[in-house]
Design a protein around this motif. Sequence first.
Motif, PDB file in Angstrom:
ATOM      1  N   GLU A  88      -9.785 -13.630  -3.449  1.00 39.03           N
ATOM      2  CA  GLU A  88     -10.898 -12.685  -3.487  1.00 39.03           C
ATOM      3  C   GLU A  88     -10.403 -11.282  -3.875  1.00 39.03           C
ATOM      4  O   GLU A  88     -11.017 -10.597  -4.700  1.00 39.03           O
ATOM      5  CB  GLU A  88     -11.552 -12.657  -2.097  1.00 39.03           C
ATOM      6  CG  GLU A  88     -12.874 -11.942  -2.053  1.00 39.03           C
ATOM      7  CD  GLU A  88     -13.471 -11.976  -0.637  1.00 39.03           C
ATOM      8  OE1 GLU A  88     -13.363 -13.038   0.034  1.00 39.03           O
ATOM      9  OE2 GLU A  88     -14.012 -10.933  -0.216  1.00 39.03           O
ATOM     10  N   ILE A  89      -9.292 -10.872  -3.287  1.00 36.98           N
ATOM     11  CA  ILE A  89      -8.740  -9.546  -3.612  1.00 36.98           C
ATOM     12  C   ILE A  89      -8.349  -9.496  -5.087  1.00 36.98           C
ATOM     13  O   ILE A  89      -8.647  -8.534  -5.792  1.00 36.98           O
ATOM     14  CB  ILE A  89      -7.523  -9.217  -2.713  1.00 36.98           C
ATOM     15  CG1 ILE A  89      -7.913  -9.321  -1.242  1.00 36.98           C
ATOM     16  CG2 ILE A  89      -6.955  -7.838  -3.041  1.00 36.98           C
ATOM     17  CD1 ILE A  89      -6.748  -9.186  -0.271  1.00 36.98           C
ATOM     18  N   PHE A  90      -7.713 -10.568  -5.528  1.00 36.99           N
ATOM     19  CA  PHE A  90      -7.300 -10.677  -6.933  1.00 36.99           C
ATOM     20  C   PHE A  90      -8.502 -10.482  -7.867  1.00 36.99           C
ATOM     21  O   PHE A  90      -8.459  -9.690  -8.813  1.00 36.99           O
ATOM     22  CB  PHE A  90      -6.665 -12.058  -7.134  1.00 36.99           C
ATOM     23  CG  PHE A  90      -6.475 -12.497  -8.550  1.00 36.99           C
ATOM     24  CD1 PHE A  90      -5.433 -11.984  -9.314  1.00 36.99           C
ATOM     25  CD2 PHE A  90      -7.311 -13.452  -9.131  1.00 36.99           C
ATOM     26  CE1 PHE A  90      -5.233 -12.411 -10.624  1.00 36.99           C
ATOM     27  CE2 PHE A  90      -7.129 -13.879 -10.436  1.00 36.99           C
ATOM     28  CZ  PHE A  90      -6.084 -13.353 -11.184  1.00 36.99           C
ATOM     29  N   GLU A  91      -9.597 -11.173  -7.551  1.00 42.46           N
ATOM     30  CA  GLU A  91     -10.767 -11.100  -8.430  1.00 42.46           C
ATOM     31  C   GLU A  91     -11.439  -9.734  -8.378  1.00 42.46           C
ATOM     32  O   GLU A  91     -11.843  -9.193  -9.405  1.00 42.46           O
ATOM     33  CB  GLU A  91     -11.757 -12.227  -8.088  1.00 42.46           C
ATOM     34  CG  GLU A  91     -11.275 -13.540  -8.675  1.00 42.46           C
ATOM     35  CD  GLU A  91     -11.960 -14.784  -8.111  1.00 42.46           C
ATOM     36  OE1 GLU A  91     -12.838 -14.638  -7.215  1.00 42.46           O
ATOM     37  OE2 GLU A  91     -11.604 -15.886  -8.564  1.00 42.46           O
ATOM     38  N   ARG A  92     -11.520  -9.189  -7.158  1.00 44.02           N
ATOM     39  CA  ARG A  92     -12.152  -7.864  -7.039  1.00 44.02           C
ATOM     40  C   ARG A  92     -11.317  -6.781  -7.724  1.00 44.02           C
ATOM     41  O   ARG A  92     -11.853  -5.876  -8.359  1.00 44.02           O
ATOM     42  CB  ARG A  92     -12.369  -7.510  -5.557  1.00 44.02           C
ATOM     43  CG  ARG A  92     -13.276  -8.493  -4.825  1.00 44.02           C
ATOM     44  CD  ARG A  92     -14.680  -8.014  -4.529  1.00 44.02           C
ATOM     45  NE  ARG A  92     -14.899  -6.597  -4.333  1.00 44.02           N
ATOM     46  CZ  ARG A  92     -15.131  -6.006  -3.162  1.00 44.02           C
ATOM     47  NH1 ARG A  92     -15.099  -6.721  -2.044  1.00 44.02           N
ATOM     48  NH2 ARG A  92     -15.394  -4.734  -3.105  1.00 44.02           N
ATOM     49  N   LEU A  93     -10.001  -6.873  -7.607  1.00 45.57           N
ATOM     50  CA  LEU A  93      -9.137  -5.905  -8.297  1.00 45.57           C
ATOM     51  C   LEU A  93      -9.333  -6.011  -9.808  1.00 45.57           C
ATOM     52  O   LEU A  93      -9.417  -5.005 -10.517  1.00 45.57           O
ATOM     53  CB  LEU A  93      -7.661  -6.138  -7.949  1.00 45.57           C
ATOM     54  CG  LEU A  93      -7.206  -5.681  -6.567  1.00 45.57           C
ATOM     55  CD1 LEU A  93      -5.767  -6.118  -6.302  1.00 45.57           C
ATOM     56  CD2 LEU A  93      -7.319  -4.160  -6.404  1.00 45.57           C
ATOM     57  N   LYS A  94      -9.446  -7.236 -10.274  1.00 42.15           N
ATOM     58  CA  LYS A  94      -9.613  -7.465 -11.711  1.00 42.15           C
ATOM     59  C   LYS A  94     -10.917  -6.830 -12.216  1.00 42.15           C
ATOM     60  O   LYS A  94     -10.944  -6.234 -13.302  1.00 42.15           O
ATOM     61  CB  LYS A  94      -9.584  -8.961 -11.993  1.00 42.15           C
ATOM     62  CG  LYS A  94      -9.324  -9.277 -13.430  1.00 42.15           C
ATOM     63  CD  LYS A  94      -8.908 -10.726 -13.584  1.00 42.15           C
ATOM     64  CE  LYS A  94      -8.876 -11.079 -15.065  1.00 42.15           C
ATOM     65  NZ  LYS A  94      -8.456 -12.460 -15.277  1.00 42.15           N
ATOM     66  N   GLU A  95     -11.960  -6.958 -11.410  1.00 42.74           N
ATOM     67  CA  GLU A  95     -13.232  -6.304 -11.774  1.00 42.74           C
ATOM     68  C   GLU A  95     -13.035  -4.793 -11.919  1.00 42.74           C
ATOM     69  O   GLU A  95     -13.741  -4.136 -12.679  1.00 42.74           O
ATOM     70  CB  GLU A  95     -14.304  -6.565 -10.702  1.00 42.74           C
ATOM     71  CG  GLU A  95     -14.849  -7.985 -10.710  1.00 42.74           C
ATOM     72  CD  GLU A  95     -15.560  -8.345  -9.400  1.00 42.74           C
ATOM     73  OE1 GLU A  95     -15.901  -7.417  -8.615  1.00 42.74           O
ATOM     74  OE2 GLU A  95     -15.741  -9.552  -9.154  1.00 42.74           O
ATOM     75  N   ASN A  96     -12.068  -4.262 -11.154  1.00 35.87           N
ATOM     76  CA  ASN A  96     -11.750  -2.825 -11.236  1.00 35.87           C
ATOM     77  C   ASN A  96     -10.663  -2.525 -12.273  1.00 35.87           C
ATOM     78  O   ASN A  96     -10.066  -1.452 -12.245  1.00 35.87           O
ATOM     79  CB  ASN A  96     -11.266  -2.325  -9.874  1.00 35.87           C
ATOM     80  CG  ASN A  96     -12.410  -2.205  -8.873  1.00 35.87           C
ATOM     81  OD1 ASN A  96     -13.203  -1.284  -8.952  1.00 35.87           O
ATOM     82  ND2 ASN A  96     -12.503  -3.164  -7.975  1.00 35.87           N
ATOM     83  N   ASP A  97     -10.392  -3.500 -13.142  1.00 31.73           N
ATOM     84  CA  ASP A  97      -9.361  -3.344 -14.178  1.00 31.73           C
ATOM     85  C   ASP A  97      -7.963  -3.124 -13.605  1.00 31.73           C
ATOM     86  O   ASP A  97      -7.115  -2.475 -14.226  1.00 31.73           O
ATOM     87  CB  ASP A  97      -9.704  -2.211 -15.152  1.00 31.73           C
ATOM     88  CG  ASP A  97     -10.684  -2.683 -16.223  1.00 31.73           C
ATOM     89  OD1 ASP A  97     -10.859  -3.916 -16.358  1.00 31.73           O
ATOM     90  OD2 ASP A  97     -11.262  -1.826 -16.912  1.00 31.73           O
ATOM     91  N   ILE A  98      -7.723  -3.663 -12.415  1.00 36.11           N
ATOM     92  CA  ILE A  98      -6.360  -3.659 -11.874  1.00 36.11           C
ATOM     93  C   ILE A  98      -5.908  -5.117 -11.811  1.00 36.11           C
ATOM     94  O   ILE A  98      -6.496  -5.928 -11.099  1.00 36.11           O
ATOM     95  CB  ILE A  98      -6.307  -3.003 -10.478  1.00 36.11           C
ATOM     96  CG1 ILE A  98      -6.784  -1.539 -10.570  1.00 36.11           C
ATOM     97  CG2 ILE A  98      -4.887  -3.083  -9.903  1.00 36.11           C
ATOM     98  CD1 ILE A  98      -6.876  -0.837  -9.229  1.00 36.11           C
TER      99      ILE A  98
END
Length: 351
Positions: free
Chosen positions: A305-315
């Motif tokens: 979940e953290i991985f996906e949310r970070l990705k949404e933030n371009d991280i």
Amino acid sequence: MKWEENVRKVVPYTPGEQPQKAGVIKLNTNENPYAPAPGVAKAAAALNVEKLRLYPAFPEKTELAEALAARYQIGTDQIFIGVGSDDVLSIAFMTFFQSDKPVFFPDITYSFYDVWADVYGIPYEKKALDADFQICPADYCKPNGGVIFPNPNAPTGVLMPLEKVEEIVAANRDVVVIVDEAYIDFGGTSALPLIDKYDNLLVVQTFSKSRSMAGMRIGFCMGHPALIRYLNDVKYSVNSYTLNTAALALGVEAVRDEAYFRECCQKIIQTREKAEEELTKRGFSFPKSYANFIFASHKTIPAREIFERLKENDIYVRWWNKERIDNYLRITIGTDEQMEALYRALNEICG
Ligand SMILES: *Cc1c(COP(=O)(O)O)cnc(C)c1O
């Protein structure tokens, strides 16, 4: 299609994503956030394009080999240079792991090892890391066809003390032991001094992490001259001209600027120490890292979940959907600014 019966079928290695869009904070492939040494830019500007019509020099006969020999206080006959350490490791698998007995490596490690073993038909056995992600030397002191492990290990960042590395090398004098030191410059102790004592030890390093040159593809290994000769025999049987002219010219400048190299490694170590605090504050735990990344797990929020949310933030960070490690994120240490952006995003996600 009938011809498929005669095809070599492999499950390839999956590298981390290389997003092409601008503005991404890339903490997913352990690249160095700092530019290569200033001399590299100068050498690039001075590159004589006319010379590109010629085949490149043989790596072992170049100033790059001489600069590495001088830097590591060994002979040029103890160095083999390849197109990134992936190339060096691949040739080393092909060259040294010819036994019917299995090659040993950790269950959690660089995921290229089993890919090379499979593609070359090398039998292997994975040895489980303990609950703290430590390698247990005793597991590697049984009959085998060779041993390979990274030190520090990837993707955990855990460092094995040199005495334990030596224990494994000493217990395996009849096979080749490869220590993959892709991350050794971020605070570990290299096994390099042991190559004079053990003719079965091959130490592999790369320009991709500590020397900020992943895009140039330069890796090398150091060991007894006989090991190096066998590697060259196989290399010259597969592809003679490996490193390109530009890589040879630019690489040497990265080796010569020792001060810049140390400064970059030191900055990354400092940022890593700060990251340990910041991640701990936000509910993460992780083994002590001696690499340019931290392998972290959150106490309540699943890594995916953290991985996906970070990705949404371009991280971008790295996450593997694999047994034992699927609740961990491997976070590359970036610049302080990039890390601040990460902490802000984590405040939203974990806050
Ligand atoms: C990055 C890495 C390599 C390979 O890097 P190259 O870019 O091919 O030099 C090898 N081993 C480990 C453990 C790595 O993390």
